[in-house]
Design an enzyme around this catalytic site. Structure first.
Site, short mmCIF file in Angstrom:
data_model
loop_
_atom_site.label_atom_id
_atom_site.label_comp_id
_atom_site.label_asym_id
_atom_site.label_seq_id
_atom_site.Cartn_x
_atom_site.Cartn_y
_atom_site.Cartn_z
CD1 TRP A 23 -20.04 -4.19 0.46
CD2 TRP A 23 -19.15 -5.82 -0.79
NE1 TRP A 23 -20.91 -5.27 0.47
CE2 TRP A 23 -20.39 -6.27 -0.29
CE3 TRP A 23 -18.40 -6.67 -1.60
CZ2 TRP A 23 -20.89 -7.54 -0.58
CZ3 TRP A 23 -18.90 -7.94 -1.89
CH2 TRP A 23 -20.14 -8.35 -1.38
CG ASP A 78 -18.19 -0.79 -5.17
OD1 ASP A 78 -19.27 -0.69 -5.76
OD2 ASP A 78 -17.90 -1.76 -4.41
CE LYS A 115 -25.59 -4.14 -3.91
NZ LYS A 115 -26.02 -5.26 -3.18
N1 PMP Z 1 -19.62 -3.57 -3.74
C1 PMP Z 1 -20.69 -3.26 -2.98
C2 PMP Z 1 -20.74 -1.92 -2.32
C3 PMP Z 1 -21.73 -4.19 -2.83
O1 PMP Z 1 -22.79 -3.89 -2.09
C4 PMP Z 1 -21.64 -5.44 -3.48
C5 PMP Z 1 -22.74 -6.48 -3.41
N2 PMP Z 1 -23.55 -6.48 -2.34
C6 PMP Z 1 -20.50 -5.72 -4.23
C7 PMP Z 1 -19.52 -4.76 -4.35
C8 PMP Z 1 -20.34 -7.04 -4.93
O2 PMP Z 1 -21.20 -7.02 -6.01
P1 PMP Z 1 -21.45 -8.28 -6.95
O3 PMP Z 1 -22.19 -9.27 -6.17
O4 PMP Z 1 -22.24 -7.66 -8.08
O5 PMP Z 1 -20.12 -8.77 -7.40
#
Ligand code: PMP
Length: 362
Positions: A103, A173, A197
């Site tokens: 991520w 994040d 989550k």
């Molecule tokens: N950052 C992290 C740490 C994540 O776990 C996720 C999704 N699993 C995201 C960003 C992306 O999130 P989204 O699908 O809401 O764009």
């Protein structure tokens, strides 16, 4: 009630049962309103109370100082990968990114489209199995901000405390560990998290931003992507994700009733320890991906001796009512996501299953 399995999915993920029950009860009509939350104006009194109540509960839960705005946006955490640099990285400036998993890498990729990105630290050479030591970081005191990912959902790597960045604003994040433990919001310039989550359903993104950073926002940004507009309009520039905010409100009420962030952190640590102890005690049959000290209390990622055994493990686990355990395709193996709402009984069931599976297949 319909039978519910133990849902180990990484997100969208398990929600607290009292939240689902209340939403189900009030789905046809909110008490005294005669319409469902999805059918009312986002500018009316009823939704105003839901939005303001959600913000008030969030402020109370995390002790958010008056210096910080709480925003309910859309586009997921992925849109924040772009919005953060568009708003906070001025032309000619540079931003530091610390990368501890997939991520963080995605955040870097988007920021590079906007401006100059410096990798202040990365553990990619260790296959993202740990967070870096303070001594490994090359932080630039002139950076516009430092970005990091508090919990890497795919690799199961979590920071136990935030990196020290001096006066450079810290941007995080927190998508997969938001409100799983106390957080000192005053230390951050900006925090963002997709809701799906620990906070509610997908479709809402929680952003907490320090007021003084809004002065940096360039004047020519598309309106929807402008934090200053979203803060001024209190997340009501356009129609917000009303159902998502409503569920988030119920989740926040549930968290407060559970005793707040310290209490939930204690429960989360207990659940994670049960699982890691079982993996560590397996004589190397189960191999956790993350190194001790960097292990996530939210996403427990581990491998078995072979991919064939992993496939058998997943199929037998599903039959035993343990769902959503397949690891992300980029890492493979097993991932048990045990967010706030995941019950301890489910972790105990997985621990028993681990032992039984090893006995039968070891
Ligand atoms: N950052 C992290 C740490 C994540 O776990 C996720 C999704 N699993 C995201 C960003 C992306 O999130 P989204 O699908 O809401 O764009």
């Amino acid at each position: 009630m319909t039978h519910r399995v133990f849902n180990f999915a990484a997100g969208p993920a398990v929600l607290p049962e009292p939240v689902l029950a209340e939403a189900q009860r009030d789905l046809m009509a909110l008490p005294g309103v005669g319409m469902s939350v999805m059918e009312i104006s986002h500018r009316g009194k009823v939704f105003e109370e839901i939005l303001n109540g959600c913000e008030a509960d969030i402020r109370q839960l995390a002790g958010i100082p008056a210096s910080h705005h709480v925003l309910f946006l859309q586009g997921g955490a992925s849109l924040q990968f772009s919005m953060v640099p568009m708003n906070l990285l001025p032309a000619g400036g540079k931003a530091d990114y610390i990368v501890t998993g997939s991520w963080g890498k995605k955040a870097v990729k988007e920021a590079q489209k906007v401006g100059v990105v410096q990798i202040a630290g990365t553990t990619e050479a260790d296959n993202f199995s740990r967070v870096p030591e303070a001594s490994e970081l090359k932080l630039d005191p002139g950076a516009a901000y430092v970005h990091f990912t508090s919990n890497e959902t795919i690799h199961g790597v979590e920071w136990s405390r935030e990196p020290q960045t001096g006066s450079v604003p810290l941007v995080c994040d927190t998508s997969s560990d938001m409100f799983s433990r106390p957080i000192d919001v005053g230390r951050y310039g900006l925090i963002y998290a997709g809701a799906q989550k620990n906070l509610g359903p997908s479709g809402v993104t929680l952003v907490i931003v320090r007021d003084d950073l809004l002065a940096r926002v360039p004047k020519n940004l598309p309106t929807m992507l402008d934090y200053a507009v979203q803060a001024k309009e209190k997340s009501l520039y356009n129609t917000p994700p009303t159902f998502g905010v409503y569920i988030m409100r119920l989740v926040m009420k549930w968290l407060l009733a559970e005793g707040g962030l310290s209490a939930i952190a204690g429960k989360n640590a207990e659940k994670a320890k049960l699982l890691y102890d079982a993996l560590d005690g397996s004589g190397g049959y189960y191999r956790p991906h993350a190194k001790p000290g960097s292990r996530s209390n939210m996403n427990v990622v581990f491998r078995l001796p072979s991919e064939e055994l992993e496939a058998r493990f997943l199929s037998e686990a599903k039959k035993a009512g343990l769902d959503g355990l397949k690891g992300h395709r980029s890492v493979g193996g097993i991932r048990a996501s045990i967010y706030n709402a995941f019950p301890k009984k489910g972790v105990e069931a997985l621990v028993s299953f681990l032992k039984e599976f090893q006995r039968a297949n070891g």
